[in-house]
Write a protein that holds these residues in place. Sequence first.
Motif, PDB file in Angstrom:
ATOM      1  N   GLU A  29       0.615  -1.217   0.005  1.00 16.21           N
ATOM      2  CA  GLU A  29       0.025  -0.112   0.002  1.00 16.21           C
ATOM      3  C   GLU A  29       0.902   1.282   0.079  1.00 16.21           C
ATOM      4  O   GLU A  29       2.188   1.326   0.559  1.00 16.21           O
ATOM      5  N   SER A  30       0.386   2.379  -0.639  1.00 19.62           N
ATOM      6  CA  SER A  30       1.263   3.503  -0.942  1.00 19.62           C
ATOM      7  C   SER A  30       1.461   4.039   0.427  1.00 19.62           C
ATOM      8  O   SER A  30       2.577   4.990   0.588  1.00 19.62           O
ATOM      9  N   ASN A  31       0.716   4.046   1.363  1.00 24.78           N
ATOM     10  CA  ASN A  31       1.113   4.858   2.661  1.00 24.78           C
ATOM     11  C   ASN A  31       1.810   3.994   3.730  1.00 24.78           C
ATOM     12  O   ASN A  31       1.822   4.196   4.874  1.00 24.78           O
ATOM     13  N   GLU A  32       2.293   2.738   3.449  1.00 23.62           N
ATOM     14  CA  GLU A  32       2.911   1.796   4.405  1.00 23.62           C
ATOM     15  C   GLU A  32       4.221   1.540   3.915  1.00 23.62           C
ATOM     16  O   GLU A  32       4.723   0.691   3.525  1.00 23.62           O
ATOM     17  N   PHE A  33       5.286   2.410   4.476  1.00 25.14           N
ATOM     18  CA  PHE A  33       6.703   2.177   4.306  1.00 25.14           C
ATOM     19  C   PHE A  33       7.483   2.868   5.443  1.00 25.14           C
ATOM     20  O   PHE A  33       6.807   3.777   6.133  1.00 25.14           O
ATOM     21  N   ASP A  34       8.790   2.674   5.614  1.00 26.99           N
ATOM     22  CA  ASP A  34       9.472   3.004   6.953  1.00 26.99           C
ATOM     23  C   ASP A  34      10.486   4.243   6.654  1.00 26.99           C
ATOM     24  O   ASP A  34      10.764   4.961   7.239  1.00 26.99           O
ATOM     25  N   SER A  81       6.227  -2.188  -4.012  1.00 31.60           N
ATOM     26  CA  SER A  81       6.666  -1.633  -5.452  1.00 31.60           C
ATOM     27  C   SER A  81       5.197  -1.927  -6.401  1.00 31.60           C
ATOM     28  O   SER A  81       4.149  -2.619  -5.764  1.00 31.60           O
ATOM     29  N   ASN A  82       5.166  -1.142  -7.373  1.00 39.06           N
ATOM     30  CA  ASN A  82       4.121  -0.894  -8.336  1.00 39.06           C
ATOM     31  C   ASN A  82       2.553  -0.932  -7.504  1.00 39.06           C
ATOM     32  O   ASN A  82       1.794  -1.851  -7.641  1.00 39.06           O
ATOM     33  N   CYS A  83       2.637  -0.090  -6.493  1.00 36.71           N
ATOM     34  CA  CYS A  83       1.577   0.261  -5.526  1.00 36.71           C
ATOM     35  C   CYS A  83       0.328   0.574  -6.253  1.00 36.71           C
ATOM     36  O   CYS A  83      -0.961   0.096  -5.735  1.00 36.71           O
ATOM     37  N   GLY A 124       6.397   4.560 -11.759  1.00 38.17           N
ATOM     38  CA  GLY A 124       5.331   3.355 -11.575  1.00 38.17           C
ATOM     39  C   GLY A 124       5.913   2.340 -10.567  1.00 38.17           C
ATOM     40  O   GLY A 124       4.927   1.868  -9.533  1.00 38.17           O
ATOM     41  N   LYS A 125       6.986   2.214 -10.292  1.00 37.52           N
ATOM     42  CA  LYS A 125       7.584   1.148  -9.407  1.00 37.52           C
ATOM     43  C   LYS A 125       7.690   1.596  -8.190  1.00 37.52           C
ATOM     44  O   LYS A 125       7.350   0.807  -6.989  1.00 37.52           O
ATOM     45  N   HIS A 126       8.015   2.844  -7.906  1.00 32.06           N
ATOM     46  CA  HIS A 126       8.580   3.128  -6.659  1.00 32.06           C
ATOM     47  C   HIS A 126       7.634   4.475  -6.028  1.00 32.06           C
ATOM     48  O   HIS A 126       7.287   4.396  -5.091  1.00 32.06           O
ATOM     49  N   GLY A 127       7.608   5.299  -7.258  1.00 30.59           N
ATOM     50  CA  GLY A 127       6.768   6.552  -6.849  1.00 30.59           C
ATOM     51  C   GLY A 127       5.239   6.234  -6.513  1.00 30.59           C
ATOM     52  O   GLY A 127       5.012   7.004  -5.463  1.00 30.59           O
TER      53      GLY A 127
END
Length: 233
Positions: A29-34, A81-83, A124-127
Amino acid sequence: MGAMSWSILKLLMLQGLFISPPLPQKENESNEFDFFYLVLQWPGAYCDTKRACCYPTSGKPDADFGIHGLWPNYNDGSWPSNCDPDSEFDKSQISDLVDSLKKKWPTLACPSNDGFKFWEYEWGKHGTCSESVLNQHDYFENSLKLRDRVNLLQVLTNSGIKPDDGFYDLEEITNAIKDAIGFTPGIECNKDPERNNQLHQIYICVDTSGTELIECPILPRRRCPSQLQFAKF
């Protein structure tokens, strides 16, 4: 239903409360990273390999570290990736950044192109995995600002580490960057056709706002030897 059957059914139901299957893991999910990795690439090492290297249509890039990407990551070393496949790359949103992107985020892939394929791929993959904090324009603009703030080539040359095909200590490279930015970088190397280990990519960690440098929760797992060549370009 007989008393015995009902008792067995109740027992199975009760067991189900305690032996339930694990919940499925969430999709990326786009809002879940550290944190982010800001990944900066030395073009001399990228091109000095057996794979093909092609300069962009705008011409040979400067002999300087270019951006590879700004990559959301998790503290355990994995990454989303690709979120969001529906969040399409829109070049009109970065029209004011194109000149800077061509200079500081150049493509070296073959065949030669103007860079938009590279930027589209990275978005697409990271942003798309950071859209909760960075829209498309901010994603590319923040990457450019972070790259300029770090100014890796100046940091290294100030310490006598120059892209002259010479060999330098990995510890010396790491300490030069740490002394300049205040945080430990990750160093990634590759091999040239003569099997020399070369300084290829440098990973610097950024907080989830995409604006501030931080100490890396985890560094890339790939190891480099104690001596690295800093290739000419």
